[in-house]
Scaffold this motif. Structure first.
Motif, PDB file in Angstrom:
ATOM      1  N   ASN A  41       0.829  -1.221   0.000  1.00 61.65           N
ATOM      2  CA  ASN A  41       0.000   0.000   0.000  1.00 61.65           C
ATOM      3  C   ASN A  41       0.855   1.259   0.000  1.00 61.65           C
ATOM      4  N   GLN A  42       2.017   1.171  -0.629  1.00 62.57           N
ATOM      5  CA  GLN A  42       2.967   2.287  -0.616  1.00 62.57           C
ATOM      6  C   GLN A  42       3.375   2.637  -2.045  1.00 62.57           C
ATOM      7  N   PRO A  43       2.424   3.142  -2.856  1.00 64.22           N
ATOM      8  CA  PRO A  43       2.749   3.384  -4.278  1.00 64.22           C
ATOM      9  C   PRO A  43       3.946   4.317  -4.479  1.00 64.22           C
ATOM     10  N   ASP A  44       4.186   5.215  -3.529  1.00 59.36           N
ATOM     11  CA  ASP A  44       5.306   6.151  -3.697  1.00 59.36           C
ATOM     12  C   ASP A  44       6.657   5.448  -3.680  1.00 59.36           C
ATOM     13  N   PHE A  45       6.697   4.249  -3.142  1.00 60.23           N
ATOM     14  CA  PHE A  45       7.985   3.583  -2.954  1.00 60.23           C
ATOM     15  C   PHE A  45       8.117   2.307  -3.781  1.00 60.23           C
ATOM     16  N   GLN A  46       7.094   2.015  -4.593  1.00 60.29           N
ATOM     17  CA  GLN A  46       7.110   0.746  -5.324  1.00 60.29           C
ATOM     18  C   GLN A  46       8.019   0.762  -6.542  1.00 60.29           C
ATOM     19  N   ASN A  47       8.417   1.943  -6.975  1.00 63.99           N
ATOM     20  CA  ASN A  47       9.280   2.001  -8.156  1.00 63.99           C
ATOM     21  C   ASN A  47      10.760   2.098  -7.822  1.00 63.99           C
ATOM     22  N   LEU A  48      11.063   2.127  -6.542  1.00 65.09           N
ATOM     23  CA  LEU A  48      12.478   2.192  -6.158  1.00 65.09           C
ATOM     24  C   LEU A  48      13.116   0.814  -6.288  1.00 65.09           C
ATOM     25  N   SER A  49      14.398   0.813  -6.650  1.00 67.23           N
ATOM     26  CA  SER A  49      15.130  -0.453  -6.660  1.00 67.23           C
ATOM     27  C   SER A  49      15.374  -0.885  -5.217  1.00 67.23           C
ATOM     28  N   LEU A  50      15.764  -2.135  -5.058  1.00 62.41           N
ATOM     29  CA  LEU A  50      16.077  -2.640  -3.719  1.00 62.41           C
ATOM     30  C   LEU A  50      17.207  -1.815  -3.091  1.00 62.41           C
ATOM     31  N   GLU A  51      18.217  -1.515  -3.889  1.00 63.84           N
ATOM     32  CA  GLU A  51      19.340  -0.718  -3.376  1.00 63.84           C
ATOM     33  C   GLU A  51      18.865   0.667  -2.933  1.00 63.84           C
ATOM     34  N   GLU A  52      18.001   1.281  -3.761  1.00 64.65           N
ATOM     35  CA  GLU A  52      17.494   2.620  -3.401  1.00 64.65           C
ATOM     36  C   GLU A  52      16.693   2.584  -2.098  1.00 64.65           C
ATOM     37  N   LEU A  53      15.883   1.551  -1.941  1.00 63.75           N
ATOM     38  CA  LEU A  53      15.115   1.421  -0.697  1.00 63.75           C
ATOM     39  C   LEU A  53      16.048   1.320   0.505  1.00 63.75           C
ATOM     40  N   LEU A  54      17.066   0.468   0.371  1.00 65.72           N
ATOM     41  CA  LEU A  54      17.937   0.202   1.523  1.00 65.72           C
ATOM     42  C   LEU A  54      18.860   1.376   1.823  1.00 65.72           C
ATOM     43  N   GLN A  55      19.094   2.218   0.802  1.00 67.99           N
ATOM     44  CA  GLN A  55      19.947   3.386   1.024  1.00 67.99           C
ATOM     45  C   GLN A  55      19.151   4.604   1.472  1.00 67.99           C
ATOM     46  N   SER A  56      17.837   4.461   1.595  1.00 72.89           N
ATOM     47  CA  SER A  56      17.040   5.616   2.034  1.00 72.89           C
ATOM     48  C   SER A  56      16.020   5.192   3.087  1.00 72.89           C
TER      49      SER A  56
END
Ligand code: MN
Length: 209
Positions: A44-59
Motif C-alpha cells: 500500500n505504498q505506491p510512492d515507494f514501489q518504483n524504487l530499486s532494492l538498493e534505493e530502498l535500503l539506502q534511504s
C-alpha cells in the motif's frame, strides 16, 4: 514486486560443504519469506514501489515509519541472500587470484591474515548476523552487521562517492539457519567449509577488477 531469484546452481552443488537440505530450506523458505514480506510491506505504498532494492535500503530514513523496519529486515534479507548465492559456487574455489588477491594483500597484509580476520569477525557475531568485506573508496575492510542489516544501508564516509562507496563484495551468513542442520552449534566448522565454496571470480567482479 520483488521476485525470488533462482539459485545459480543446483541445490546439491555445494555438497559436501553446504548440504542440499540446508540450501533448499535456506533459499526456498527463508529467502522466499524475505521477498514475500518485503512485497507485503510495500503493498500500500505506491510512492515507494518504483524504487530499486538498493534505493530502498539506502534511504531507510526517508521511508514511512510503519514500513521502515520491515523494509530494513526483509529488504535486507532479500539483498543479502541474493548476493550470498552468487558469491558461492560449485567450482574448485582455490584462492583469490590476480588483482583481487592484490587488493586483499594491500588491505590485510596477506591472504592468510585476511582469512583469519574474516573468520574471527564471523565467529565473533553474537546471535544472528553477517560478516562482510566492504569496499569503500579503494580500501577493503572487514565488518559485521546484526540481523539482516547490510553495509549498503550505511552512509558512506565524507568524500567517498556512493558509486565507489560502501559496497559489500563478500558476505557470510552466520544465522543458525545457514548451518545448523549439518553443523549444529559448530559455527567454526561451517566457516571453514564455506571458504571452500567461495566464488572468487564473482568477488573480483564485485570489486570491479
Ligand atoms: Mn540466511
Amino acid at each position: 514486486m520483488f521476485k525470488l531469484p533462482d539459485l545459480p546452481y543446483a541445490y546439491g552443488a555445494l555438497e559436501p560443504h553446504i548440504d542440499e537440505q540446508t540450501m533448499r530450506l535456506h533459499h526456498d523458505k527463508h529467502h522466499a519469506t524475505y521477498v514475500d514480506n518485503l512485497n507485503k510491506a510495500l503493498e500500500n505504498q505506491p510512492d515507494f514501489q518504483n524504487l530499486s532494492l538498493e534505493e530502498l535500503l539506502q534511504s531507510l530514513d526517508k521511508l514511512p515509519e510503519e514500513i521502515r523496519t520491515k523494509v530494513r529486515n526483509h529488504g535486507g534479507g532479500h539483498y543479502n541472500h541474493t548476493m550470498f548465492w552468487q558469491i558461492m559456487g560449485p567450482q574448485k574455489s582455490g584462492e583469490p587470484q590476480g588483482d583481487l588477491a592484490g587488493a586483499l594483500n594491500k588491505s590485510f597484509g596477506d591472504l592468510s591474515t585476511f582469512k583469519e580476520q574474516f573468520t574471527q569477525a564471523s565467529l565473533g557475531i553474537f546471535g544472528s548476523g553477517w560478516a562482510w568485506v566492504v569496499k569503500e573508496g579503494d580500501h577493503l575492510k572487514i565488518t559485521a552487521t546484526p540481523n539482516q542489516d547490510s553495509p549498503i544501508m550505511e552512509p558512506v564516509s565524507p568524500g567517498v562517492s556512493r558509486g565507489g562507496g560502501k559496497a559489500p563484495i563478500l558476505g557470510l551468513d552466520v544465522w543458525e539457519h545457514a548451518y545448523y542442520l549439518k553443523y549444529q552449534n559448530k559455527r567454526a566448522e561451517y566457516i571453514e567449509s564455506w571458504w571452500k565454496v567461495v566464488n572468487w571470480e564473482e568477488v573480483a567482479r564485485r570489486l570491479g577488477v
